[in-house]
Write a protein that holds these residues in place. Structure first.
Motif, mmCIF file in Angstrom:
data_model
loop_
_atom_site.group_PDB
_atom_site.id
_atom_site.type_symbol
_atom_site.label_atom_id
_atom_site.label_comp_id
_atom_site.label_asym_id
_atom_site.label_seq_id
_atom_site.Cartn_x
_atom_site.Cartn_y
_atom_site.Cartn_z
ATOM 1 N N PHE A 7 34.168 35.661 37.713
ATOM 2 C CA PHE A 7 34.059 35.020 36.390
ATOM 3 C C PHE A 7 33.669 33.551 36.572
ATOM 4 O O PHE A 7 34.088 32.900 37.539
ATOM 5 N N ARG A 8 32.906 33.074 35.585
ATOM 6 C CA ARG A 8 32.547 31.655 35.601
ATOM 7 C C ARG A 8 32.845 31.065 34.225
ATOM 8 O O ARG A 8 31.933 30.843 33.410
ATOM 9 N N PRO A 9 34.122 30.818 33.925
ATOM 10 C CA PRO A 9 34.508 30.340 32.592
ATOM 11 C C PRO A 9 34.009 28.924 32.337
ATOM 12 O O PRO A 9 33.711 28.187 33.274
ATOM 13 N N THR A 10 33.984 28.568 31.037
ATOM 14 C CA THR A 10 33.506 27.225 30.676
ATOM 15 C C THR A 10 34.629 26.348 30.108
ATOM 16 O O THR A 10 34.385 25.210 29.748
ATOM 17 N N THR A 11 35.821 26.902 29.986
ATOM 18 C CA THR A 11 36.941 26.060 29.553
ATOM 19 C C THR A 11 38.100 26.228 30.543
ATOM 20 O O THR A 11 38.261 27.292 31.170
ATOM 21 N N VAL A 12 38.898 25.149 30.619
ATOM 22 C CA VAL A 12 40.049 25.180 31.527
ATOM 23 C C VAL A 12 41.045 26.243 31.076
ATOM 24 O O VAL A 12 41.640 26.952 31.908
ATOM 25 N N ASP A 13 41.240 26.380 29.747
ATOM 26 C CA ASP A 13 42.173 27.408 29.250
ATOM 27 C C ASP A 13 41.754 28.796 29.715
ATOM 28 O O ASP A 13 42.599 29.587 30.157
ATOM 29 N N ASP A 14 40.447 29.094 29.607
ATOM 30 C CA ASP A 14 39.977 30.419 30.034
ATOM 31 C C ASP A 14 40.153 30.615 31.543
ATOM 32 O O ASP A 14 40.567 31.685 31.998
ATOM 33 N N ALA A 15 39.834 29.563 32.292
ATOM 34 C CA ALA A 15 39.969 29.668 33.755
ATOM 35 C C ALA A 15 41.427 29.932 34.123
ATOM 36 O O ALA A 15 41.737 30.803 34.945
ATOM 37 N N SER A 16 42.310 29.188 33.490
ATOM 38 C CA SER A 16 43.734 29.340 33.781
ATOM 39 C C SER A 16 44.223 30.743 33.401
ATOM 40 O O SER A 16 44.972 31.370 34.151
ATOM 41 N N ALA A 17 43.764 31.220 32.221
ATOM 42 C CA ALA A 17 44.191 32.559 31.782
ATOM 43 C C ALA A 17 43.702 33.627 32.767
ATOM 44 O O ALA A 17 44.439 34.557 33.117
ATOM 45 N N LEU A 18 42.471 33.485 33.245
ATOM 46 C CA LEU A 18 41.943 34.458 34.217
ATOM 47 C C LEU A 18 42.738 34.409 35.519
ATOM 48 O O LEU A 18 43.067 35.447 36.109
ATOM 49 N N LEU A 19 43.072 33.197 35.946
ATOM 50 C CA LEU A 19 43.832 33.057 37.199
ATOM 51 C C LEU A 19 45.255 33.589 37.057
ATOM 52 O O LEU A 19 45.883 33.961 38.047
ATOM 53 N N GLY A 20 45.733 33.617 35.806
ATOM 54 C CA GLY A 20 47.087 34.135 35.574
ATOM 55 C C GLY A 20 47.102 35.610 35.202
ATOM 56 O O GLY A 20 48.137 36.123 34.775
ATOM 57 N N THR A 21 45.970 36.308 35.347
ATOM 58 C CA THR A 21 45.901 37.732 34.987
ATOM 59 C C THR A 21 47.026 38.509 35.673
ATOM 60 O O THR A 21 47.121 38.491 36.913
ATOM 61 N N PRO A 22 47.881 39.187 34.877
ATOM 62 C CA PRO A 22 49.024 39.882 35.489
ATOM 63 C C PRO A 22 48.569 41.001 36.434
ATOM 64 O O PRO A 22 47.516 41.612 36.236
ATOM 65 N N ASN A 23 49.382 41.251 37.427
ATOM 66 C CA ASN A 23 49.170 42.343 38.389
ATOM 67 C C ASN A 23 47.811 42.291 39.083
ATOM 68 O O ASN A 23 47.217 43.328 39.382
ATOM 69 N N SER A 24 47.276 41.075 39.257
ATOM 70 C CA SER A 24 45.996 40.930 39.957
ATOM 71 C C SER A 24 46.114 39.853 41.016
ATOM 72 O O SER A 24 46.912 38.925 40.890
ATOM 73 N N ARG A 25 45.304 40.013 42.039
ATOM 74 C CA ARG A 25 45.217 38.950 43.041
ATOM 75 C C ARG A 25 44.020 38.089 42.652
ATOM 76 O O ARG A 25 42.875 38.548 42.726
ATOM 77 N N THR A 26 44.300 36.907 42.167
ATOM 78 C CA THR A 26 43.234 36.041 41.671
ATOM 79 C C THR A 26 43.041 34.867 42.621
ATOM 80 O O THR A 26 43.957 34.464 43.325
ATOM 81 N N ARG A 27 41.839 34.314 42.582
ATOM 82 C CA ARG A 27 41.578 33.152 43.435
ATOM 83 C C ARG A 27 40.548 32.249 42.767
ATOM 84 O O ARG A 27 39.496 32.717 42.307
ATOM 85 N N ALA A 28 40.880 30.958 42.699
ATOM 86 C CA ALA A 28 39.919 29.983 42.173
ATOM 87 C C ALA A 28 38.920 29.642 43.265
ATOM 88 O O ALA A 28 39.271 29.538 44.434
ATOM 89 N N ILE A 29 37.671 29.482 42.856
ATOM 90 C CA ILE A 29 36.626 29.076 43.794
ATOM 91 C C ILE A 29 36.110 27.713 43.349
ATOM 92 O O ILE A 29 35.580 27.568 42.245
ATOM 93 N N ALA A 30 36.256 26.728 44.198
ATOM 94 C CA ALA A 30 35.735 25.392 43.896
ATOM 95 C C ALA A 30 34.420 25.234 44.641
ATOM 96 O O ALA A 30 33.387 25.721 44.196
ATOM 97 N N GLY A 31 34.441 24.612 45.838
ATOM 98 C CA GLY A 31 33.229 24.556 46.648
ATOM 99 C C GLY A 31 32.970 25.870 47.360
ATOM 100 O O GLY A 31 31.864 26.148 47.803
ATOM 101 N N GLY A 32 34.012 26.688 47.494
ATOM 102 C CA GLY A 32 33.880 27.998 48.139
ATOM 103 C C GLY A 32 33.820 27.940 49.653
ATOM 104 O O GLY A 32 33.647 28.966 50.308
ATOM 105 N N SER A 33 33.991 26.767 50.246
ATOM 106 C CA SER A 33 33.777 26.659 51.700
ATOM 107 C C SER A 33 34.847 27.377 52.514
ATOM 108 O O SER A 33 34.591 27.788 53.643
ATOM 109 N N SER A 34 36.040 27.547 51.974
ATOM 110 C CA SER A 34 37.071 28.236 52.763
ATOM 111 C C SER A 34 36.824 29.744 52.798
ATOM 112 O O SER A 34 37.365 30.438 53.660
#
Ligand SMILES: Cc1cc2nc3c(=O)[nH]c(=O)nc-3n(C[C@H](O)[C@H](O)[C@H](O)COP(=O)(O)OP(=O)(O)OC[C@H]3O[C@@H](n4cnc5c(N)ncnc54)[C@H](O)[C@@H]3O)c2cc1C
Length: 277
Positions: A7-34
């Motif tokens: 996902f590539r959300p355009t608001t912080v609220d949406d990004a946060s909600a996606l990262l908090g998706t229940p029963n999922s392993r979520t990960r934020a990607i910033a520069g992606g270098s790791s």
């Protein structure tokens, strides 16, 4: 990698909600270098932070605000020509040491804080600048709150979960009479530091007014030598050797193939003195 959702959300609220998706392993990607090191990724949902507008560098009432998605190369280019009393200049020097130019264009300041290692130059510089981290906490009373960087270090994994995001860093107003320095030892001039040190020192006519020193490579995370600043306030620089010796004696640096604990402690002393000379 199967069923990996991006996902590539355009608001912080949406990004946060996606990262908090229940029963999922979520990960934020910033520069992606790791991700380069993480073949398994270990996530069902990837949330790209690139469209959140978090790549701004702004000044407000003497404070410096750096958005979490600001990359190291931007800090290098923005701070390069600034004087020694400007915090962006210190961030420029530290950002330059984070990696070679290609990787600097990927590594963000938020990602660097989230994954800080022992000798992180940018985190060391931010500690010397007494920076705060602006967090988005979806379940908090105030969704946006600031925490001291020094307090967050070592607890990133506990804090940055369930939709919590780093929005940026805030460097407090610093006297224009301050001189900010950064120095390191490394295997080669272009290499990542073994030990690094950053300092922000306001000198009066003869006495130190305020001093903040941070050192990387001497503990699990970069550390601020707070007691050193307290002991040297309103004292002449001639007191440095004694105060520094007792501050360094408190450290218990790790030993590894890059340098023994004793070497790291000695180098920390050399670098702090070099910065303050
Ligand atoms: C060749 C190479 C050498 C490297 N050398 C080093 C090294 O010497 N030392 C070192 O520490 N690392 C090193 N790294 C790893 C990596 O570059 C760093 O960890 C970097 O700081 C990650 O920054 P990023 O912006 O790419 O973050 P990403 O890789 O996108 O994310 C890293 C982690 O931080 C989290 N994150 C990122 N931004 C935010 C945010 N705004 N809010 C909440 N969580 C966030 C992500 O969810 C993820 O878990 C290296 C990588 C490469 C490819």
């Amino acid at each position: 990698m199967s069923n990996l959702q991006y996902f590539r959300p355009t608001t912080v609220d949406d990004a946060s909600a996606l990262l908090g998706t229940p029963n999922s392993r979520t990960r934020a990607i910033a520069g992606g270098s790791s991700l380069v090191f993480d073949a398994s990724i270990n996530a069902d949902i990837l949330v790209d932070l690139s469209q959140l507008g978090l790549d701004q560098i702004e000044r407000h009432d003497g404070q410096l605000h750096v958005g979490a998605m600001t990359n190291m190369q931007t800090l290098v280019e923005t701070g390069y020509a600034l004087p020694e009393n400007d915090p962006l200049r210190l961030l420029c020097l530290a950002a330059h040491d984070m990696a070679a130019v290609g990787l600097r264009q990927r590594i963000t300041i938020g990602g660097a804080i989230a994954t800080a290692d022992s000798a992180s130059p940018i985190v060391t510089a931010l500690l010397a600048l007494n920076a705060e981290v602006l967090l988005f906490t979806p379940n908090g009373k105030d969704k946006r709150k600031t925490v001291a960087l020094a307090g967050l270090l070592g607890y990133q994994a506990q804090v940055l979960k369930a939709g919590v995001l780093i929005l940026g860093v805030i460097v407090p107003a610093i006297s224009e009479a301050s001189v900010m320095r950064y120095a390191k030892v490394a295997r080669t001039p272009a290499d990542y530091p073994i030990v690094c040190a950053a300092s922000v020192c306001e000198m009066g006519k003869e006495l130190i007014q305020t001093l903040r020193v941070a050192v990387g490579g001497v503990a699990e995370m970069p550390v601020a030598l707070n007691q050193l600043g307290i002991e040297l306030a309103k004292k002449p620089l001639s007191h440095l050797d004694t105060a520094l010796a007792s501050a360094l004696a408190e450290l218990n640096p790790p030993s590894n193939w890059l340098g023994s604990g004793d070497y790291r402690r000695d180098m920390a002393g050399v670098l702090v003195k070099r910065n303050l000379s």
